[in-house]
Scaffold this motif. Sequence first.
Motif, PDB file in Angstrom:
ATOM      1  N   HIS A 168      20.265 -97.406  63.314  1.00 30.39           N
ATOM      2  CA  HIS A 168      18.976 -97.930  63.770  1.00 30.39           C
ATOM      3  C   HIS A 168      19.104 -99.448  63.759  1.00 30.39           C
ATOM      4  N   LEU A 169      19.012-100.050  64.967  1.00 31.75           N
ATOM      5  CA  LEU A 169      19.185-101.498  65.087  1.00 31.75           C
ATOM      6  C   LEU A 169      17.928-102.105  65.692  1.00 31.75           C
ATOM      7  N   THR A 170      17.600-103.342  65.264  1.00 34.67           N
ATOM      8  CA  THR A 170      16.435-104.034  65.817  1.00 34.67           C
ATOM      9  C   THR A 170      16.918-105.248  66.614  1.00 34.67           C
ATOM     10  N   LEU A 181      29.076 -95.008  62.883  1.00 32.99           N
ATOM     11  CA  LEU A 181      29.110 -95.504  64.260  1.00 32.99           C
ATOM     12  C   LEU A 181      29.520 -96.975  64.207  1.00 32.99           C
ATOM     13  N   ILE A 182      30.103 -97.471  65.330  1.00 30.04           N
ATOM     14  CA  ILE A 182      30.507 -98.880  65.371  1.00 30.04           C
ATOM     15  C   ILE A 182      29.559 -99.617  66.308  1.00 30.04           C
ATOM     16  N   HIS A 183      29.082-100.784  65.878  1.00 32.20           N
ATOM     17  CA  HIS A 183      28.203-101.618  66.694  1.00 32.20           C
ATOM     18  C   HIS A 183      29.023-102.796  67.217  1.00 32.20           C
ATOM     19  N   ARG A 184      29.134-102.862  68.575  1.00 32.85           N
ATOM     20  CA  ARG A 184      29.908-103.952  69.163  1.00 32.85           C
ATOM     21  C   ARG A 184      29.235-104.406  70.455  1.00 32.85           C
ATOM     22  N   LEU A 233      26.645 -98.992  70.753  1.00 28.97           N
ATOM     23  CA  LEU A 233      26.978 -98.133  69.615  1.00 28.97           C
ATOM     24  C   LEU A 233      28.119 -97.227  70.051  1.00 28.97           C
ATOM     25  N   ILE A 234      29.236 -97.331  69.373  1.00 31.94           N
ATOM     26  CA  ILE A 234      30.427 -96.577  69.766  1.00 31.94           C
ATOM     27  C   ILE A 234      30.587 -95.362  68.853  1.00 31.94           C
ATOM     28  N   VAL A 235      30.584 -94.195  69.500  1.00 33.00           N
ATOM     29  CA  VAL A 235      30.636 -92.912  68.775  1.00 33.00           C
ATOM     30  C   VAL A 235      32.011 -92.737  68.141  1.00 33.00           C
ATOM     31  N   GLN A 236      32.023 -92.288  66.897  1.00 30.55           N
ATOM     32  CA  GLN A 236      33.272 -92.033  66.175  1.00 30.55           C
ATOM     33  C   GLN A 236      33.529 -90.547  65.976  1.00 30.55           C
ATOM     34  N   LYS A 248      20.734-106.866  66.275  1.00 29.11           N
ATOM     35  CA  LYS A 248      21.292-107.502  65.078  1.00 29.11           C
ATOM     36  C   LYS A 248      21.303-106.491  63.924  1.00 29.11           C
ATOM     37  N   GLU A 249      22.219-106.749  63.009  1.00 30.61           N
ATOM     38  CA  GLU A 249      22.287-105.925  61.800  1.00 30.61           C
ATOM     39  C   GLU A 249      21.689-106.730  60.658  1.00 30.61           C
ATOM     40  N   ASN A 250      20.529-106.303  60.192  1.00 37.86           N
ATOM     41  CA  ASN A 250      19.895-106.996  59.058  1.00 37.86           C
ATOM     42  C   ASN A 250      19.456-105.961  58.022  1.00 37.86           C
ATOM     43  N   GLY A 251      18.545-106.370  57.176  1.00 37.14           N
ATOM     44  CA  GLY A 251      18.085-105.479  56.115  1.00 37.14           C
ATOM     45  C   GLY A 251      17.389-104.238  56.628  1.00 37.14           C
ATOM     46  N   ASP A 252      16.787-104.349  57.827  1.00 40.49           N
ATOM     47  CA  ASP A 252      16.051-103.203  58.379  1.00 40.49           C
ATOM     48  C   ASP A 252      16.968-102.213  59.084  1.00 40.49           C
ATOM     49  N   SER A 253      18.173-102.663  59.426  1.00 44.20           N
ATOM     50  CA  SER A 253      19.034-101.812  60.243  1.00 44.20           C
ATOM     51  C   SER A 253      19.903-100.901  59.383  1.00 44.20           C
ATOM     52  N   ILE A 254      20.266 -99.804  59.990  1.00 39.13           N
ATOM     53  CA  ILE A 254      21.151 -98.828  59.335  1.00 39.13           C
ATOM     54  C   ILE A 254      22.307 -98.583  60.279  1.00 39.13           C
ATOM     55  N   LEU A 255      23.504 -98.530  59.731  1.00 39.26           N
ATOM     56  CA  LEU A 255      24.671 -98.243  60.552  1.00 39.26           C
ATOM     57  C   LEU A 255      25.635 -97.428  59.703  1.00 39.26           C
ATOM     58  N   TYR A 256      25.821 -96.181  60.102  1.00 40.74           N
ATOM     59  CA  TYR A 256      26.704 -95.310  59.335  1.00 40.74           C
ATOM     60  C   TYR A 256      27.429 -94.354  60.281  1.00 40.74           C
TER      61      TYR A 256
END
Length: 244
Positions: free
Chosen positions: A111-113, A138-141, A145-148, A128-136
């Motif tokens: 979840h990115l804002t 998956l790769i953000h580039r 969002l790049i599926v793994q 952006k990746e901040n305190g509100d974002s979740i990234l697990y």
Amino acid sequence: MADGYVSYPSVFVVDSGTKLPPLPPKPGQTRIQNRRNRQIQNILLVLVCLALIGLLVEGCFIYYLHWNNKTSEDKSDNPQTEARRGPNEENPITKKPKLPTILHPSKPLAHLTAGDKKPKKDGIMEWKENGDSILYGLIHRDGKLIVQKEGYYYVYSKLSYSAEGPPFIQMVKKNTTRYLGNSITLLTYYRHNSNSVHKGSMRSSFLGGVFHLYKEDAVFVHVNNGTLVRLHNSADNFFGMFML
Ligand SMILES: *[C@@H]1O[C@H](CO)[C@@H](O)[C@H](O)[C@H]1NC(C)=O
Ligand SMILES: *[C@@H]1O[C@H](CO)[C@@H](O)[C@H](O)[C@H]1NC(C)=O
């Protein structure tokens, strides 16, 4: 003969009469009773002793438990001794209660804002990746969002945009290595803006759907006109996906 015959029963009667005096057997009965009483007393004594022993054992257990608690409290109160012990088997146990706060999801999710930058000419939204974002998992580039891990994903995005000016089109697309050079549109939002709206009016779009995605598929949000996007609040513009 008849007399003798009669005398016999009398003799029996006398015998039975004389049997009355032998009441003394009663003292014998009291002796048996006394013996029984003594036996009961002994049994009671044994029971009382057992109860006392039980109490004593219980007391010992309570003291042991109390002592154990005290020592474990002392251990947690004294981090120095833990540090001195180093990576011990006991350490993970003491750290376990903290785990639920940093519990990892069981499946990939993101979840990115939106950041404070509007999309460039290519129209791809940046996140952006901040305190509100979740990234697990998956790769953000570059906003993608790049599926793994191959599987079914729910993909969603919301944007706030100006209700004035040209039409606003938002699309969630994927770029896959299976169709070289071409991106595939997964979700589309289209709204014709009118000039009759109040100045500064805003609208918001929302897109969401389930898709089967392969490893290395890149999912991203594309807008036709980046200047229309309103970035006043990061909670208004977001993009995310999670595996089902
Ligand atoms: C994008 O929107 C702005 C503001 O409404 C407008 O001035 C501009 O012409 C639009 N650009 C395109 C390519 O539609
Ligand atoms: C999609 O993939 C193609 C081929 O790999 C690449 O040329 C293109 O730039 C990609 N587009 C995006 C938006 O990543």
